[in-house]
Scaffold this motif. Structure first.
Motif, short mmCIF file in Angstrom:
data_model
loop_
_atom_site.label_atom_id
_atom_site.label_comp_id
_atom_site.label_asym_id
_atom_site.label_seq_id
_atom_site.Cartn_x
_atom_site.Cartn_y
_atom_site.Cartn_z
N ASN A 22 28.95 39.37 32.60
CA ASN A 22 29.16 39.70 31.24
C ASN A 22 28.46 41.34 32.04
O ASN A 22 27.24 41.41 31.26
CB ASN A 22 29.35 39.91 30.37
CG ASN A 22 30.13 40.30 29.33
OD1 ASN A 22 30.50 41.46 29.20
ND2 ASN A 22 30.72 39.98 28.43
N GLU A 24 28.33 45.56 33.11
CA GLU A 24 29.01 47.17 33.22
C GLU A 24 29.45 47.68 34.43
O GLU A 24 27.42 47.90 34.71
CB GLU A 24 29.02 47.72 32.03
CG GLU A 24 29.18 48.83 31.57
CD GLU A 24 29.57 49.42 30.37
OE1 GLU A 24 29.18 51.03 30.45
OE2 GLU A 24 29.64 49.12 29.39
N ASN A 26 29.02 52.00 35.90
CA ASN A 26 29.95 53.46 36.44
C ASN A 26 30.84 53.45 34.70
O ASN A 26 31.66 53.83 35.04
CB ASN A 26 30.61 53.25 37.12
CG ASN A 26 29.40 54.18 38.47
OD1 ASN A 26 28.63 54.19 38.17
ND2 ASN A 26 29.96 53.09 40.12
N GLY A 27 30.60 52.89 33.10
CA GLY A 27 31.26 52.40 32.00
C GLY A 27 32.11 51.97 32.54
O GLY A 27 33.04 52.09 31.48
N GLU A 28 32.38 51.22 33.75
CA GLU A 28 33.38 50.12 33.70
C GLU A 28 33.23 48.23 33.04
O GLU A 28 32.44 48.09 33.79
CB GLU A 28 34.37 50.13 34.74
CG GLU A 28 35.19 51.42 35.24
CD GLU A 28 35.97 51.09 34.50
OE1 GLU A 28 36.57 50.62 33.92
OE2 GLU A 28 36.80 52.48 33.92
N SER A 29 33.61 47.61 32.63
CA SER A 29 33.39 46.11 32.32
C SER A 29 33.90 45.58 33.08
O SER A 29 34.69 46.20 34.02
CB SER A 29 34.02 46.06 30.70
OG SER A 29 33.16 46.55 29.95
N TYR A 30 33.11 44.59 33.54
CA TYR A 30 33.67 42.79 34.69
C TYR A 30 32.35 42.15 34.03
O TYR A 30 31.93 41.78 33.24
CB TYR A 30 34.12 44.11 35.95
CG TYR A 30 32.08 43.45 35.76
CD1 TYR A 30 30.57 42.88 36.49
CD2 TYR A 30 30.80 45.02 35.81
CE1 TYR A 30 29.60 42.90 36.88
CE2 TYR A 30 29.74 45.10 36.31
CZ TYR A 30 28.93 44.27 36.99
OH TYR A 30 28.21 43.90 36.58
N TYR A 33 31.35 39.31 39.61
CA TYR A 33 32.09 40.29 41.05
C TYR A 33 31.78 39.91 42.12
O TYR A 33 30.61 38.82 42.20
CB TYR A 33 30.33 41.31 40.44
CG TYR A 33 28.73 40.77 40.28
CD1 TYR A 33 28.18 40.58 41.12
CD2 TYR A 33 28.71 39.91 39.40
CE1 TYR A 33 27.03 39.43 41.45
CE2 TYR A 33 27.61 38.99 38.74
CZ TYR A 33 26.99 38.71 40.38
OH TYR A 33 25.51 37.98 39.81
N PRO A 44 32.34 45.03 41.29
CA PRO A 44 33.02 45.01 39.81
C PRO A 44 34.42 44.18 40.82
O PRO A 44 35.16 44.81 41.21
CB PRO A 44 33.43 45.69 39.00
CG PRO A 44 32.36 46.90 39.97
CD PRO A 44 31.80 46.36 41.05
N THR A 46 37.85 43.34 38.67
CA THR A 46 38.75 43.96 37.69
C THR A 46 39.52 43.00 37.09
O THR A 46 39.66 42.29 36.40
CB THR A 46 39.27 44.52 38.25
OG1 THR A 46 40.32 45.08 38.84
CG2 THR A 46 38.61 46.36 37.99
N ASN A 120 26.27 38.93 26.44
CA ASN A 120 26.57 39.08 27.59
C ASN A 120 26.77 37.62 28.06
O ASN A 120 27.30 36.43 29.76
CB ASN A 120 25.07 39.07 28.43
CG ASN A 120 24.03 38.31 28.24
OD1 ASN A 120 24.42 37.32 27.20
ND2 ASN A 120 23.44 38.58 29.14
#
Length: 172
Positions: A22, A24, A26-30, A33, A44, A46, A120
């Motif tokens: 869990n 992040e 560059n501001g994006e959650s994933y 990966y 990441p 998506t 997380n």
């Protein structure tokens, strides 16, 4: 059944490793990966689900910060071969094992879905790919994990279209 083989440039038939976290970037959650060891780059993914045929479970030892860590590798046949890699003691591994232990027929495709928990934590939800029905199981933190893995491997060996490669002994 004849398999059509695409000729021309391609990538070698190496598995695609999906790691569970869990995170992040560059501001994006994933929740999954890919990791490029050579360039030390985290990419990441998506999508949170992977549809395919589970073909193998394997415990592997990976070194991290000078210590051996045991990982659960879940091999999935889909458009490529994928390996979902997670720590054997994680909530993802345990929720996957509890759900997959209820499967009787591994000749049908399943969806492995990463689901965010608090902080997380990442859990696994398992679905029948044809009906999109979630395979529900009771949480049991004290389950006999080696027995579950052995049982699933036995079912995989006897299921149509599945193959198990013997790995190291299953120890939890």
């Amino acid at each position: 059944m004849v398999t059509e083989i695409k000729l021309g440039l391609c990538n070698p038939p190496e598995p695609i490793y999906l790691h569970v976290r869990n995170g992040e970037l560059n501001g994006e959650s994933y929740l999954w990966y890919n990791y490029d060891n050579k360039n030390q780059i985290t990419t990441p993914v998506t999508q949170t689900g992977l549809a395919g045929y589970i073909s193998e479970l394997k415990l592997t030892t990976k070194e991290f910060k000078g210590k051996d860590n045991i990982k659960l590798d879940i091999y999935v046949r889909a458009d490529d071969i994928y390996v979902v890699r997670t720590g054997k003691e994680t909530n993802f591994a345990k929720s996957f094992l509890l759900a997959v232990s209820l499967i009787q027929d591994f000749s049908k495709p399943l969806i492995i879905a990463a689901t965010a928990g608090e902080g997380n934590v990442v859990f696994c939800n398992l679905y029948d790919a044809a009906t999109k029905t979630r395979i529900r199981c009771e949480w049991n933190k004290d389950a006999d994990w080696p027995a579950i893995i052995d049982s699933v491997q036995t079912k995989l060996q006897t299921s149509q279209n599945s193959h198990i490669v013997s790995g190291e002994p299953i120890l939890f």
